[in-house]
Enzyme design. Sequence first.
Site, mmCIF file in Angstrom:
data_model
loop_
_atom_site.group_PDB
_atom_site.id
_atom_site.type_symbol
_atom_site.label_atom_id
_atom_site.label_comp_id
_atom_site.label_asym_id
_atom_site.label_seq_id
_atom_site.Cartn_x
_atom_site.Cartn_y
_atom_site.Cartn_z
ATOM 1 N N CYS A 87 21.793 51.410 157.804
ATOM 2 C CA CYS A 87 20.615 52.279 157.788
ATOM 3 C C CYS A 87 19.411 51.518 158.344
ATOM 4 C CB CYS A 87 20.356 52.715 156.349
ATOM 5 S SG CYS A 87 18.721 53.403 156.062
ATOM 6 N N GLU A 88 18.765 52.104 159.326
ATOM 7 C CA GLU A 88 17.625 51.415 159.941
ATOM 8 C C GLU A 88 16.378 51.427 159.063
ATOM 9 O OE1 GLU A 88 15.510 54.740 162.803
ATOM 10 O OE2 GLU A 88 17.173 53.597 163.626
ATOM 11 N N HIS A 89 16.361 52.261 158.035
ATOM 12 C CA HIS A 89 15.179 52.333 157.173
ATOM 13 C C HIS A 89 15.153 51.235 156.117
ATOM 14 C CE1 HIS A 89 15.300 56.847 158.279
ATOM 15 N NE2 HIS A 89 14.570 56.174 159.140
ATOM 16 N N HIS A 90 16.329 50.824 155.643
ATOM 17 C CA HIS A 90 16.384 49.829 154.569
ATOM 18 C C HIS A 90 17.284 48.643 154.882
ATOM 19 C CE1 HIS A 90 15.302 53.683 152.574
ATOM 20 N NE2 HIS A 90 14.394 52.902 152.022
ATOM 21 N N GLN A 128 22.253 58.532 160.322
ATOM 22 C CA GLN A 128 23.516 59.250 160.502
ATOM 23 C C GLN A 128 23.389 60.401 161.495
ATOM 24 O OE1 GLN A 128 25.638 60.072 156.865
ATOM 25 N NE2 GLN A 128 26.678 61.834 157.762
ATOM 26 N N HIS A 156 25.499 56.550 151.489
ATOM 27 C CA HIS A 156 24.430 55.622 151.880
ATOM 28 C C HIS A 156 24.029 54.770 150.677
ATOM 29 C CE1 HIS A 156 23.334 57.562 155.831
ATOM 30 N NE2 HIS A 156 24.193 58.422 155.303
ATOM 31 N N CYS A 158 21.587 52.862 150.401
ATOM 32 C CA CYS A 158 20.140 52.901 150.173
ATOM 33 C C CYS A 158 19.774 54.033 149.215
ATOM 34 C CB CYS A 158 19.372 53.031 151.485
ATOM 35 S SG CYS A 158 19.782 54.493 152.438
#
Length: 196
Positions: A87-90, A128, A156, A158
């Site tokens: 995941c690019e956010h976390h 995703q 996920h 995260c």
Amino acid sequence: MAYIKEDIYDEKVTEKIASHYREILKLLGENPDREGLVKTPERVAKALQFLTQGYGQDGAEIIRGAIFKEEYQQMVLVKDIELYSTCEHHIMPFIGKAHVAYIPDGFITGLSKIARVVETYARRLQVQERLTVQIRDCIQQTLHPLGVAVVIEAAHTCMQIRGVQKANAVTTTSAFSGVFLKDERTRNEFLNLIRH
């Protein structure tokens, strides 16, 4: 298990990432020189290079490496392709499976190439939704089939072990092109096949 080339590890990049992780360990209140952590920054640096090796790969090139003329015009489905992405956010993993189908228009590709395309785009910092579309577009634009269908189901971490902490939540995304988009019967055939 995917074959991983050793040359994904760039020594200079490993050193740079590792130096930053030493600082992160300090900021967390840890001692990066204690026995259990001495090699952790280098291990994390190599893990990140492994998890993002898709940046050095080209999905279209993978497909072009195995295109064969064939008059077959029925659905080709590769389902339950294991998927590991970040995941690019976390910068936390999401894990699941991809189901990919296409209907050839004069040409087919090797079945393993479909799984390799999934792997190529999964091994990048991702969301995703984008991953699903990238797989579809790569196959559509390279093989030029009558249509492509992609469904991804993933959990996920995260969302499971931080934030909302919902351990059983699964996210499903889909992307269709061509006959899968226009013909409900074809789309339903695909969806029924991946359920069984």
